[in-house]
Design an enzyme around this catalytic site. Structure first.
Site, mmCIF file in Angstrom:
data_model
loop_
_atom_site.group_PDB
_atom_site.id
_atom_site.type_symbol
_atom_site.label_atom_id
_atom_site.label_comp_id
_atom_site.label_asym_id
_atom_site.label_seq_id
_atom_site.Cartn_x
_atom_site.Cartn_y
_atom_site.Cartn_z
ATOM 1 N N ILE A 1 -3.794 -1.117 -8.901
ATOM 2 C CA ILE A 1 -4.029 -2.383 -9.634
ATOM 3 C C ILE A 1 -5.560 -2.941 -8.920
ATOM 4 O O ILE A 1 -6.120 -3.675 -9.877
ATOM 5 C CB ILE A 1 -2.800 -3.124 -9.506
ATOM 6 N N GLN B 1 -1.305 -0.234 5.803
ATOM 7 C CA GLN B 1 -0.362 -0.192 5.050
ATOM 8 C C GLN B 1 0.214 -1.495 4.589
ATOM 9 O O GLN B 1 0.609 -2.146 5.312
ATOM 10 C CB GLN B 1 0.944 0.819 5.758
ATOM 11 N N HIS C 1 2.967 6.038 -0.032
ATOM 12 C CA HIS C 1 2.236 6.446 -1.259
ATOM 13 C C HIS C 1 0.954 7.253 -0.757
ATOM 14 O O HIS C 1 0.546 6.801 0.404
ATOM 15 C CB HIS C 1 1.930 5.210 -1.983
HETATM 16 P P1 AMP Z 1 -1.698 0.200 1.086
HETATM 17 O O1 AMP Z 1 -2.675 -0.579 1.632
HETATM 18 O O2 AMP Z 1 -2.108 1.739 1.842
HETATM 19 O O3 AMP Z 1 -0.323 0.022 1.423
HETATM 20 O O4 AMP Z 1 -2.201 0.300 -0.363
HETATM 21 C C1 AMP Z 1 -1.263 -0.360 -1.173
HETATM 22 C C2 AMP Z 1 -1.930 -0.258 -2.417
HETATM 23 O O5 AMP Z 1 -0.994 -0.622 -3.634
HETATM 24 C C3 AMP Z 1 -2.975 -1.057 -2.734
HETATM 25 O O6 AMP Z 1 -4.202 -0.400 -3.085
HETATM 26 C C4 AMP Z 1 -2.812 -2.084 -3.935
HETATM 27 O O7 AMP Z 1 -3.665 -2.435 -4.641
HETATM 28 C C5 AMP Z 1 -1.724 -1.091 -4.489
HETATM 29 N N1 AMP Z 1 -0.882 -2.086 -5.593
HETATM 30 C C6 AMP Z 1 -0.099 -3.013 -4.942
HETATM 31 N N2 AMP Z 1 0.667 -3.777 -5.968
HETATM 32 C C7 AMP Z 1 0.651 -2.669 -7.257
HETATM 33 C C8 AMP Z 1 0.954 -2.739 -8.526
HETATM 34 N N3 AMP Z 1 1.899 -3.611 -9.052
HETATM 35 N N4 AMP Z 1 0.557 -1.826 -9.394
HETATM 36 C C9 AMP Z 1 -0.414 -0.672 -8.709
HETATM 37 N N5 AMP Z 1 -1.020 -0.844 -7.484
HETATM 38 C C10 AMP Z 1 -0.505 -1.763 -6.813
#
Ligand code: AMP
Length: 135
Positions: free
Chosen positions: A30, A92, A98
């Site tokens: 997102i 994270q 992910h």
């Molecule tokens: P991390 O920092 O590796 O935990 O990455 C988490 C990722 O999840 C970030 O890049 C966010 O932009 C993404 N994210 C969080 N909420 C959502 C959502 N509802 N839909 C899509 N991506 C998301």
């Protein structure tokens, strides 16, 4: 348990879905580093890579290849990064394992890390030996 990615899997939160497989779900991030930035998550919740069943490996690699090829084709990216963060200190933010697939257009747009160095070859070899004993 409160987990935004479990809510996406359950359909409680909308997502820009790309692909579903037996063990994985892929969708657009997102807040993309670049447009087309995708995430791949396991359907079964686990916090980080240490908790996942290694049997998803083949499905994961094939999903990464399919998603990355499609993103490169659609965005015209010249390359892509696959990044997976474990723990706050590693960046994270969402505690559901992910993998990020980030299309890249210009090397200078996003430096990944500053390269460091060991004091000596001996220091590096000793560290490798200590780590090997824990594997
Ligand atoms: P991390 O920092 O590796 O935990 O990455 C988490 C990722 O999840 C970030 O890049 C966010 O932009 C993404 N994210 C969080 N909420 C959502 C959502 N509802 N839909 C899509 N991506 C998301």
């Amino acid at each position: 348990m409160d987990c935004v990615f479990c809510d996406i899997l359950a359909g409680k939160i909308p997502s820009a879905k790309l692909l579903e497989t037996e063990s994985l779900y892929a969708f657009l991030d997102i807040a993309p580093a670049n447009k087309g930035h995708a995430l791949i998550i396991p359907r079964t919740h686990c916090q980080d890579i240490l908790g996942v069943d290694p049997k998803i490996g083949e499905d994961l690699l094939s999903t990464m290849q399919r998603i990355a090829r499609a993103i490169v084709n659609v965005t015209g990216a010249k390359g892509f990064n696959i990044i997976q963060n474990n723990g706050r200190v590693a960046g994270q933010e969402v505690d559901h394992l992910h993998w990020h697939i980030i299309p890249r257009f210009d090397r200078a747009e996003m430096p990944l890390w500053k390269q460091g160095k060991y004091e000596s070859m001996d220091e590096m070899m000793r560290l490798a030996t200590t780590i090997k004993l824990q594997i």
